[in-house]
Write a protein that holds these residues in place. Structure first.
Motif, PDB file in Angstrom:
ATOM      1  N   ARG A 124     -59.602 -51.023   0.785  1.00  0.00           N
ATOM      2  CA  ARG A 124     -59.999 -52.337   0.273  1.00  0.00           C
ATOM      3  C   ARG A 124     -60.980 -52.160  -0.875  1.00  0.00           C
ATOM      4  O   ARG A 124     -61.835 -51.266  -0.846  1.00  0.00           O
ATOM      5  CB  ARG A 124     -60.654 -53.173   1.374  1.00  0.00           C
ATOM      6  CG  ARG A 124     -60.954 -54.612   0.960  1.00  0.00           C
ATOM      7  CD  ARG A 124     -61.590 -55.373   2.109  1.00  0.00           C
ATOM      8  NE  ARG A 124     -61.872 -56.758   1.757  1.00  0.00           N
ATOM      9  CZ  ARG A 124     -62.570 -57.594   2.514  1.00  0.00           C
ATOM     10  NH1 ARG A 124     -63.050 -57.181   3.685  1.00  0.00           N
ATOM     11  NH2 ARG A 124     -62.796 -58.838   2.113  1.00  0.00           N
ATOM     12  N   ILE A 141     -62.607 -60.478  -6.978  1.00  0.00           N
ATOM     13  CA  ILE A 141     -61.376 -59.730  -6.762  1.00  0.00           C
ATOM     14  C   ILE A 141     -61.466 -59.068  -5.390  1.00  0.00           C
ATOM     15  O   ILE A 141     -62.439 -58.372  -5.099  1.00  0.00           O
ATOM     16  CB  ILE A 141     -61.147 -58.650  -7.839  1.00  0.00           C
ATOM     17  CG1 ILE A 141     -60.934 -59.285  -9.206  1.00  0.00           C
ATOM     18  CG2 ILE A 141     -59.944 -57.783  -7.485  1.00  0.00           C
ATOM     19  CD1 ILE A 141     -60.750 -58.268 -10.318  1.00  0.00           C
ATOM     20  N   LEU A 143     -58.846 -56.915  -2.997  1.00  0.00           N
ATOM     21  CA  LEU A 143     -57.534 -56.283  -2.841  1.00  0.00           C
ATOM     22  C   LEU A 143     -57.588 -55.365  -1.628  1.00  0.00           C
ATOM     23  O   LEU A 143     -58.475 -54.515  -1.522  1.00  0.00           O
ATOM     24  CB  LEU A 143     -57.173 -55.481  -4.092  1.00  0.00           C
ATOM     25  CG  LEU A 143     -55.891 -54.656  -4.035  1.00  0.00           C
ATOM     26  CD1 LEU A 143     -54.678 -55.557  -3.859  1.00  0.00           C
ATOM     27  CD2 LEU A 143     -55.747 -53.796  -5.288  1.00  0.00           C
ATOM     28  N   SER A 165     -52.741 -57.525   0.557  1.00  0.00           N
ATOM     29  CA  SER A 165     -53.245 -58.879   0.321  1.00  0.00           C
ATOM     30  C   SER A 165     -54.094 -58.873  -0.946  1.00  0.00           C
ATOM     31  O   SER A 165     -54.797 -57.905  -1.224  1.00  0.00           O
ATOM     32  CB  SER A 165     -54.070 -59.380   1.510  1.00  0.00           C
ATOM     33  OG  SER A 165     -55.248 -58.600   1.674  1.00  0.00           O
ATOM     34  N   LEU A 166     -54.002 -59.955  -1.713  1.00  0.00           N
ATOM     35  CA  LEU A 166     -54.701 -60.062  -2.988  1.00  0.00           C
ATOM     36  C   LEU A 166     -55.317 -61.440  -3.111  1.00  0.00           C
ATOM     37  O   LEU A 166     -54.669 -62.452  -2.805  1.00  0.00           O
ATOM     38  CB  LEU A 166     -53.733 -59.828  -4.152  1.00  0.00           C
ATOM     39  CG  LEU A 166     -54.260 -60.132  -5.563  1.00  0.00           C
ATOM     40  CD1 LEU A 166     -55.332 -59.121  -5.958  1.00  0.00           C
ATOM     41  CD2 LEU A 166     -53.125 -60.129  -6.580  1.00  0.00           C
ATOM     42  N   GLU A 188     -53.557 -65.778  -5.042  1.00  0.00           N
ATOM     43  CA  GLU A 188     -53.825 -65.410  -3.652  1.00  0.00           C
ATOM     44  C   GLU A 188     -52.493 -65.290  -2.921  1.00  0.00           C
ATOM     45  O   GLU A 188     -51.651 -66.184  -3.008  1.00  0.00           O
ATOM     46  CB  GLU A 188     -54.708 -66.437  -2.960  1.00  0.00           C
ATOM     47  CG  GLU A 188     -55.101 -66.056  -1.546  1.00  0.00           C
ATOM     48  CD  GLU A 188     -56.148 -66.967  -0.937  1.00  0.00           C
ATOM     49  OE1 GLU A 188     -56.549 -66.736   0.217  1.00  0.00           O
ATOM     50  OE2 GLU A 188     -56.564 -67.917  -1.633  1.00  0.00           O
TER      51      GLU A 188
END
Length: 337
Positions: A124, A141, A143, A165-166, A188
């Motif tokens: 992450r 941000i 990620l 996941s972003l 998202e």
């Protein structure tokens, strides 16, 4: 006596571990001319086993990273998770531009699975309030990637799969484009990434000098926003035998004309071509009931577009790209052979 002995073992291991880590990092910096540091010292903090690298600089052809300090540590409660914290105000320069981290700096985590040959199991990266060339660039941000099962829809060449996941908030297009594009964007969503190998193994890194290749990805729902425009994206794309994309991307939006007008306004599309482009997008937008058969391999059954939205399909097959039924050029490559 037993408690004293156990405490001594814990403290000795903690101090010895930090000493070994500090010596390893000093040797790595001394042997690599691309890395510099003014000092490497043990943290000596009860909740972190690690070191602080002061005056850190890393130089590469693409740019330079400089930070007042970088902390590298393992929490005693999670010895399989490596943490890296970068000081506020750290800079990344390259291409004549400078990115400066916000007041909270940046953090990264990487966990390694002891039951899977110490493969990278979770990673992450988190950063907030970064500034580009003196202007606010991004609010946040986040990620993350987590090792997952391949799944029934994985391509044959899959050697590792990660659920991704972003979340990106307050992304300034003005700052990124140097004023050529205006507006604030956000994204998202979640998806899955398929690689031909595990990207990192803590115990036995790959010795061939070649990193993992992306052999496919799936978008399970990615919400995009540009000021008052919005779209939701689904899709599944894999690499064919030549490394080119094969599959399809589905874009659900009620604002296709608005996106075209915005692209023309910022010079990404000639203004005289905007009406034709908007007409084409309107023509190829389909409801699921009227859609053409999808490119193979067929993605999972995606949710239907929300009320008022149309679905635009970008397909890749036989080395070509298609907007609806219209060929628009060669399919992009996921990797080079």
């Amino acid at each position: 006596m037993l408690l004293v002995l156990l405490a001594g073992l814990v403290v000795g291991g903690w101090i010895g571990g930090e000493t070994l880590l500090a010596r390893t990092i000093r040797e790595a910096i001394a042997s690599d001319p691309r890395l510099q540091a003014t000092r490497v010292s043990q943290l000596r903090e009860p909740d972190r086993i690690g070191v602080r690298v002061r005056g850190f600089t890393a130089t590469a052809p693409e740019g330079t990273v400089a930070a007042d300090w970088v902390d590298i540590f393992l929490p005693p409660s999670s010895p399989d998770t490596l943490h890296v914290t970068v000081a506020p105000g750290a800079t990344l320069t390259g291409g004549g531009r400078e990115l400066v981290l916000g007041p909270d700096g940046a953090e990264a985590w990487a966990s390694f699975s002891p039951t899977n040959s110490l493969a990278l199991s979770h990673a992450r990266v988190l950063a907030e309030d970064a500034v580009l060339d003196g202007a606010a660039a991004v609010g946040r941000i986040d990620l993350a990637a987590e090792l997952a099962g391949y799944g029934a829809d994985a391509p044959r060449a899959t050697g590792a799969a990660y659920d991704v996941s972003l979340a990106v908030a307050d992304l300034s297009l003005d700052a990124l484009s140097g004023g050529a594009v205006t507006g604030v964007a956000g994204a998202e969503g979640t998806g899955r990434l398929w690689l031909d190998r595990v990207p990192v193994r803590a115990a036995a890194p790959s010795g061939d000098g070649v990193g993992p290749r992306i052999v496919g990805f799936r978008v399970d729902g990615l919400d995009l926003a540009l000021d008052d425009l919005a779209a939701r994206i689904y899709g599944r794309v894999v690499a064919d035998a030549e490394g080119r994309a094969e599959g399809e991307i589905l874009v659900d939006t009620a604002d296709s004309r608005g996106f075209v007008e915005r692209a023309a306004a910022v010079g990404l599309l000639p203004e005289r071509a905007a009406p034709l482009a908007a007409t084409i997008l309107t023509a190829v937008a389909q409801t699921p009931a009227a859609a053409e058969p999808a490119a193979e391999p067929r993605p999972a059954a995606w949710p239907e577009p929300h009320e008022g939205a149309a679905r635009i399909t970008v397909a890749f097959r036989d080395g070509q790209s298609f907007l609806g039924p219209l060929p628009i050029g060669p399919a992009p490559r996921l990797y080079l052979r």
